[in-house]
Enzyme design. Structure first.
Site, PDB file in Angstrom:
ATOM      1  CB  SER A  24     -37.228   7.368  21.477  1.00 32.10           C
ATOM      2  OG  SER A  24     -37.303   6.620  22.735  1.00 32.10           O
ATOM      3  NE  ARG A  28     -36.330   5.032  16.803  1.00 37.42           N
ATOM      4  CZ  ARG A  28     -36.456   4.274  18.254  1.00 37.42           C
ATOM      5  NH1 ARG A  28     -35.789   5.312  19.070  1.00 37.42           N
ATOM      6  NH2 ARG A  28     -36.827   3.115  18.402  1.00 37.42           N
ATOM      7  N   GLY A  70     -27.766   2.215  26.697  1.00 36.08           N
ATOM      8  CA  GLY A  70     -28.164   1.003  25.949  1.00 36.08           C
ATOM      9  C   GLY A  70     -28.604   0.993  24.493  1.00 36.08           C
ATOM     10  NE  ARG A  99     -29.543  -3.244  28.471  1.00 41.20           N
ATOM     11  CZ  ARG A  99     -30.115  -1.703  28.465  1.00 41.20           C
ATOM     12  NH1 ARG A  99     -29.265  -0.736  28.931  1.00 41.20           N
ATOM     13  NH2 ARG A  99     -31.199  -1.577  27.873  1.00 41.20           N
ATOM     14  CB  SER A 146     -38.286  -2.359  18.997  1.00 43.76           C
ATOM     15  OG  SER A 146     -38.186  -1.065  19.983  1.00 43.76           O
ATOM     16  CB  SER A 173     -41.398  -2.276  21.555  1.00 46.72           C
ATOM     17  OG  SER A 173     -41.337  -2.689  22.483  1.00 46.72           O
ATOM     18  CG  ASP A 291     -39.231   2.465  27.982  1.00 44.12           C
ATOM     19  OD1 ASP A 291     -38.681   1.489  28.351  1.00 44.12           O
ATOM     20  OD2 ASP A 291     -38.823   3.128  27.207  1.00 44.12           O
ATOM     21  NE  ARG A 322     -36.241  -0.046  33.156  1.00 45.77           N
ATOM     22  CZ  ARG A 322     -36.279   1.003  32.270  1.00 45.77           C
ATOM     23  NH1 ARG A 322     -37.242   0.787  31.287  1.00 45.77           N
ATOM     24  NH2 ARG A 322     -35.489   1.512  31.974  1.00 45.77           N
ATOM     25  CE  LYS A 389     -30.470   4.384  30.358  1.00 42.59           C
ATOM     26  NZ  LYS A 389     -29.154   4.495  29.682  1.00 42.59           N
TER      27      LYS A 389
END
Length: 407
Positions: A24, A28, A70, A99, A146, A173, A291, A322, A389
């Site tokens: 994450s 960013r 994603g 998605r 988010s 989130s 998550d 999920r 991933k």
């Protein structure tokens, strides 16, 4: 497919390992670095998602395929809307094209971006054309991913007037938005986040800065479970900081009730055990840390804990649905499971059904979470390579705790 079992004799009483940088944080910061080359990065994630994003940011191709990534799809939609010099097509895997991305596209279009859907309204693939974004205010729902909001925040400093983001409804989130805000401030940007409004101010440049990315806390959640279920008594994990920007650092608090005491020494976590009575029934709200749902659910399954988990609405638009994937695979192992659009409730069986083949649905977190079943009974994991991933070294690291692959 691999078949896993537990071999306690292989475990050391104390060990250490290093988990690569947060996916994450890495993703960013890569967007910010591409917009502001003055930023340099250390301890980048070695995940496939991050490698895909790196490759695309360096590419001059006019057809960009992000596969299953994603985060890359969402961040690049905003990045290319601002930064492309020629028309580009942004596409991904079949699942990626299922998605939704309409909330983000609507927001970008309202600012002046030229984006069109090539197949189904509201879903990739997208055609993104060069445009001039002059507006500085946008409204969007806060109850969705988010990452839509983060994508806008990351490009906002490059807009002439910055960007005011007005969030409508309950924020999902929240820690991920806080992470984005904190990372941007660390990099030198002016960001204000108050209640339902995020304000990012324009910035022509930033001072040269090197940022060390903290290791991934979501990946660490699987290691916490492995440590708990193994006979290991002490474990060192790096590279972690006491004041983490990642919401999934919640695992420190969560696992304390299972007797795992976490302390910090320089940039390491030290995990040690104390004897406690495990809870028999847990009620969890994971709206801020979705998550972790698969990790916690499988832990409950292995330990025979009844769990009622809510706050899972965003799980339906992840790599797979999920919630339903958890239900299907947990029932194979003998659990009684009930679900709604945002809840998962289950009662664990007295003993787990052995040698079940767990489908992973092209979802890395399904593979890693259900691999932990091997501490209780042998289990087969479909498509084990999906862990690349987010955590390519997962299978190697799991061996430290006595999990082995059967020939």
């Amino acid at each position: 497919m691999i078949q896993l079992s537990f071999a306690p004799s292989r475990i050391k009483s104390s060990d250490s390992l290093k988990i690569s940088g947060s996916k994450s944080e890495s993703n960013r910061l890569l967007i910010l670095q591409s917009l502001y080359p003055e930023i340099s990065l250390q301890n980048l994630s070695n995940s496939r998602d991050t490698l895909v994003l790196q490759e695309v940011l360096l590419s001059k191709e006019r057809i960009i395929d992000v596969g299953h990534a994603g985060t890359a799809m969402r961040f690049l939609t905003a990045y290319l809307a601002l930064n492309t010099k020629t028309p580009v097509i942004l596409q991904g895997s079949n699942r990626m094209h299922q998605r939704p991305i309409e909330v983000l596209v609507d927001a970008l279009q309202s600012l002046g971006a030229k984006i069109t859907y090539l197949n189904n309204q509201g879903y990739p693939p997208l055609k993104i054309e060069p445009s001039v974004i002059t507006k500085g205010e946008v409204y969007l729902k806060a109850s969705v991913s988010s990452q839509y909001i983060t994508a806008l925040m990351l490009i906002a400093p490059k807009l002439n007037n910055g960007l005011k983001i007005n969030l409508i409804g309950k924020i999902t989130s929240f820690p991920y938005l806080t992470m984005t805000s904190q990372l941007m401030k660390q990099a030198g940007f002016d960001v204000k986040f108050n209640n339902q409004v995020i304000r990012v101010f324009s910035s022509k440049s930033v001072s040269s800065k090197q940022i060390t990315i903290e290791s991934d806390w979501t990946s660490a959640s699987y290691i916490y479970v492995a440590f708990l279920l193994s006979s290991m008594q002490k474990l060192r994990l790096s590279l972690y900081f006491q004041n983490s920007k990642q919401g999934d650092a919640y695992v420190v608090k969560f696992f304390k009730q299972f007797g795992i005491i976490t302390s910090y020494y320089e940039n390491e976590l030290i995990l040690e055990k104390e004897n406690v009575a495990f809870p028999k029934h847990l009620q969890l709200d994971l709206i801020q840390t979705p998550d972790l749902a698969q990790t916690f659910a499988v832990l409950g399954l292995v330990l025979g804990i009844k769990m009622d988990i809510k706050g899972l609405s965003t799980l339906k638009i992840k790599e797979t649905d999920r919630i339903e994937a958890l239900k299907s695979e947990m029932e194979k192992l003998g659990a009684q499971v009930k679900t709604t659009v945002d809840t998962l409730k289950f009662t664990s069986p007295t003993s787990l059904q052995p040698n079940q083949l767990i489908r992973t649905y092209q979802d890395h977190r399904m593979a890693m979470a259900f691999a932990l079943v091997a501490f209780k009974t042998s289990v087969k994991i479909e498509a084990p390579e999906v862990v690349e991933k987010s955590y390519p070294n997962f299978w190697r690291d799991l061996q430290k705790f006595g999990i082995q692959e059967l020939a």
